[in-house]
Design a protein around this motif. Structure first.
Motif: not given
Length: 257
Positions: A31, A66, A110
């Motif tokens: 990621s 994530w 996020l």
């Protein structure tokens, strides 16, 4: 029977925690290294948006990575608490809570990357905005993700690692070198990420500071994860029993003498 059941639960927690730590490391490599670092061009919103649009599936996979890291963080918090609560139950619980707080901050950050997807898709609500404004909005969301994750989240994570390293050192059943590496890693996370907030000119020094802490930051938790997978929870009860018997024999010898 109770001891065997307890040993089994500790071993299970060790395996689950170790596998989760290794899985997190792999997800982070993907990621961060293969998605964000590859697609984001610092200071260039237009180039960043162009690259994300050209590799939207990869960007979405990075967000999923994530999300996986966030979920594994919760599992690791539980597993390490179960494995280390024999050392100090209250401190182990605090260590777990700090990791959960970090996971919550990561989740907030996020949400900004998810917001990037909405801006990329556009829609009727965005028709009044120029492309340059949308690009600037996307770059702002990305920077807000890094601000939440690095400037706040990783400082909390560093505090978690400090307590974790202390518990590992004090445990007596995990190699002390792993604990010392984790403590060094905690200083690395706290110094490198709080510096961005406290010192405006910090960017010119960050490369040097990261060089000092990069090894423990990489090896510390990963080394603990591998040790937990291979060795964690095995034979610890036998060692404690033998140590207890030796202590009793010494006490008896002293009293008889």
């Amino acid at each position: 029977m109770i001891n065997q059941s307890t040993d089994h639960s500790v071993r299970s927690a060790a395996v689950i925690g170790g596998a989760s730590l290794v899985g997190m490391a792999l997800a982070a490599i993907f990621s961060v290294g293969f998605v964000l670092d590859a697609l984001i061009v610092p200071g260039d919103a237009a180039a960043t948006v162009t690259q994300i649009q050209a590799s939207e599936t990869l960007f979405r996979a990075g967000i999923f990575g994530w999300l996986l890291i966030l979920l594994l963080d919760v599992i690791v918090a539980w597993a390490l608490h179960v494995f280390l609560r024999r050392v100090n139950p209250n401190l182990s619980l605090l260590t777990a809570w700090l990791r959960l707080v970090y996971a919550a901050i990561l989740g907030i950050g996020l949400s900004n990357l998810v917001g990037v997807l909405f801006l990329l898709r556009g829609g009727d609500s965005l028709t009044s905005f120029d492309p340059e404004q949308i690009q600037a909005g996307i770059m702002l969301l990305i920077n807000m993700f890094y601000g939440a994750w690095e400037t706040i989240g990783l400082v909390v994570f560093g505090c978690h690692l400090f307590l974790l390293g202390y518990l590992v050192i004090k445990s007596g059943y995990v190699p002390r070198v792993i604990g010392f590496l984790i403590v060094l890693a905690s200083f690395g996370y706290i110094i490198t990420n709080s510096g961005n907030l406290l010192f405006p000119q910090y960017a010119s020094y960050i490369a040097t500071i990261e060089t000092v802490f990069v090894l423990p930051m990489i090896v510390g938790e990963l080394g603990l994860g591998l040790w937990l997978l291979v060795r964690g929870g095995r034979g610890e009860s036998a060692s404690r029993v033998n140590a207890s018997r030796s202590s009793q024999q010494i006490s008896q010898a002293v009293s008889q003498g």
